[in-house]
Design an enzyme around this catalytic site. Structure first.
Site, mmCIF file in Angstrom:
data_model
loop_
_atom_site.group_PDB
_atom_site.id
_atom_site.type_symbol
_atom_site.label_atom_id
_atom_site.label_comp_id
_atom_site.label_asym_id
_atom_site.label_seq_id
_atom_site.Cartn_x
_atom_site.Cartn_y
_atom_site.Cartn_z
ATOM 1 N N ASP A 150 0.873 -1.193 -0.027
ATOM 2 C CA ASP A 150 0.083 -0.091 0.128
ATOM 3 C C ASP A 150 0.723 1.271 -0.023
ATOM 4 O O ASP A 150 2.167 1.251 0.191
ATOM 5 C CB ASP A 150 -0.760 -0.043 1.008
ATOM 6 C CG ASP A 150 -1.728 1.147 1.471
ATOM 7 O OD1 ASP A 150 -2.290 1.951 0.171
ATOM 8 O OD2 ASP A 150 -1.888 1.748 2.769
ATOM 9 N N SER A 151 0.189 2.318 -0.086
ATOM 10 C CA SER A 151 1.099 3.670 0.030
ATOM 11 C C SER A 151 1.632 4.105 1.319
ATOM 12 O O SER A 151 2.316 4.847 1.377
ATOM 13 C CB SER A 151 0.141 4.805 -0.727
ATOM 14 O OG SER A 151 -0.974 4.679 0.269
ATOM 15 N N CYS B 92 -4.146 -1.258 -1.932
ATOM 16 C CA CYS B 92 -4.236 0.206 -2.108
ATOM 17 C C CYS B 92 -5.400 0.315 -3.182
ATOM 18 O O CYS B 92 -5.200 -0.219 -4.261
ATOM 19 C CB CYS B 92 -2.931 0.754 -2.368
ATOM 20 S SG CYS B 92 -3.351 2.472 -2.706
ATOM 21 N N GLU C 211 -5.000 9.084 9.661
ATOM 22 C CA GLU C 211 -3.569 8.819 10.009
ATOM 23 C C GLU C 211 -3.630 9.662 11.462
ATOM 24 O O GLU C 211 -2.579 9.382 12.285
ATOM 25 C CB GLU C 211 -2.637 9.538 8.927
ATOM 26 C CG GLU C 211 -2.917 8.683 7.720
ATOM 27 C CD GLU C 211 -1.524 8.180 7.124
ATOM 28 O OE1 GLU C 211 -0.360 8.737 7.627
ATOM 29 O OE2 GLU C 211 -1.436 7.036 6.627
ATOM 30 N N CYS D 201 -11.215 3.301 -0.164
ATOM 31 C CA CYS D 201 -10.137 3.750 0.300
ATOM 32 C C CYS D 201 -9.570 3.018 1.295
ATOM 33 O O CYS D 201 -10.644 2.914 2.409
ATOM 34 C CB CYS D 201 -10.014 5.247 0.570
ATOM 35 S SG CYS D 201 -8.321 6.080 1.222
ATOM 36 N N HIS E 170 -8.204 3.961 4.060
ATOM 37 C CA HIS E 170 -8.341 4.446 5.441
ATOM 38 C C HIS E 170 -9.622 4.454 5.945
ATOM 39 O O HIS E 170 -9.905 4.943 6.762
ATOM 40 C CB HIS E 170 -7.668 6.117 5.153
ATOM 41 C CG HIS E 170 -6.147 5.987 4.893
ATOM 42 N ND1 HIS E 170 -5.650 5.182 4.072
ATOM 43 C CD2 HIS E 170 -5.234 6.523 5.913
ATOM 44 C CE1 HIS E 170 -4.170 5.444 4.331
ATOM 45 N NE2 HIS E 170 -3.937 6.242 5.161
HETATM 46 N N1 DGL Z 1 -4.179 3.531 0.133
HETATM 47 C C1 DGL Z 1 -4.851 4.682 -0.407
HETATM 48 C C2 DGL Z 1 -6.268 4.329 -1.002
HETATM 49 O O1 DGL Z 1 -6.476 3.259 -0.641
HETATM 50 C C3 DGL Z 1 -5.101 5.874 0.392
HETATM 51 C C4 DGL Z 1 -3.895 6.827 0.887
HETATM 52 C C5 DGL Z 1 -3.319 7.599 -0.347
HETATM 53 O O2 DGL Z 1 -3.591 8.234 -0.838
HETATM 54 O O3 DGL Z 1 -1.983 7.080 -0.507
HETATM 55 O O4 DGL Z 1 -6.787 4.820 -2.251
#
Ligand code: DGL
Length: 270
Positions: free
Chosen positions: A10-11, A73, A153, A187, A189
């Site tokens: 993931d990012s 992600c 976060e 997403c 998060h």
């Molecule tokens: N992990 C990203 C997503 O699910 C969210 C965080 C980001 O923008 O990197 O889209």
């Protein structure tokens, strides 16, 4: 093959919500998770940059003995999945968009589905395409909610502030004459803000989180391909991060739901 690793990336820490669902569904598997925290967020970046980052993450993870790669992600799953599959045909790759779309289609009764996600996910229309592939009568409303990422976060996930932000993003959708009966939390998060979002939209609207459906899909796939881990003795967790190990542990904990204090978290460069 069966004791090989399930790799996820993931990012940042958001994909830990997918790992959490996987660990609950497949507790005996061995996992390696990469969070590219140095370059988060991906959701505001261009398609070209997201593809480049996604291929670098994949390149790092395939250094390990993987049996499957989970793109944990939504942004990468929306924008870069075909590029990963094309460049690495030797590995089974699963994203989170299709399972989320399936769950939404199973849930909706009025065929109106809203998708909350990052800017890049909404722009790429991957959810819309995946939903329409399953249900051609569906009407999909996309809404970018970028500030939810920072809030999750920061741990601002409940109460006045979280609900005010949810109201800000959702008011137009809630004012529609034909409202959605299903909202996809598209997403990684957003599941953390589920309570606040549910409070704002009310109990008649169903919230869908793709983490659970993705975990079920992987369980099915491993069984079908006879790749599931047959040992019931241990499960290992190994984390890689591209920035501050201590911060990864501190911010990641609420996403994974277990303490990362004594976990193996390694700093890597991509
Ligand atoms: N992990 C990203 C997503 O699910 C969210 C965080 C980001 O923008 O990197 O889209």
């Amino acid at each position: 093959m069966n004791n090989k690793l399930i790799g996820l990336f993931d990012s940042g820490v958001g994909g830990l919500t997918v790992l959490k669902a996987l660990k609950e569904t497949l507790p005996h598997e061995n996992y390696i998770y990469l969070g590219d925290t140095a370059r988060l967020p991906y959701g505001t970046k261009s398609k070209e940059t997201i593809i480049r980052y996604a291929l670098q993450c994949t390149e790092k993870l395939i250094e390990y003995d993987l049996k499957i790669l989970v793109v944990a992600c939504n942004t990468v799953s929306s924008v870069a999945l075909p590029y990963i599959k094309e460049k690495y045909p030797q590995i089974e790759v699963i994203g989170v968009v299709e399972p989320g779309a399936e769950a939404a289609c199973n849930e909706t009764k009025n065929n109106i589905i809203a998708v909350l996600a990052t800017e890049s996910t909404i722009k790429g229309k991957a959810y819309e395409k995946a939903i329409l592939k399953i249900n051609k009568n569906a009407y999909v409303i996309g809404k970018a909610c970028p500030l939810f990422v920072g809030m999750a976060e920061e741990g601002i996930i409940k109460g006045e502030l979280a609900e005010a932000m949810a109201t800000h993003y959702l008011k137009d959708i809630l004012n529609l004459k034909n409202k959605p009966d299903t909202i996809v939390l598209g997403c990684t998060h957003f599941p953390l803000l589920k309570e606040a979002i549910q409070h704002v939209v009310g109990n008649t609207i169903h919230l869908v989180d793709s983490a659970q459906t993705t975990a079920k899909k992987i369980q099915y796939l491993l069984k079908q391909k006879e790749m599931a881990c047959n040992s019931t003795l241990h499960s290992s967790l190994h984390f890689l991060t591209t920035d501050n190990v201590e911060k990864f542990k501190a911010i990641g904990e609420p996403f994974l739901g277990i303490s990362l204090d004594n976990s193996l978290v390694e700093l890597v460069d991509l």
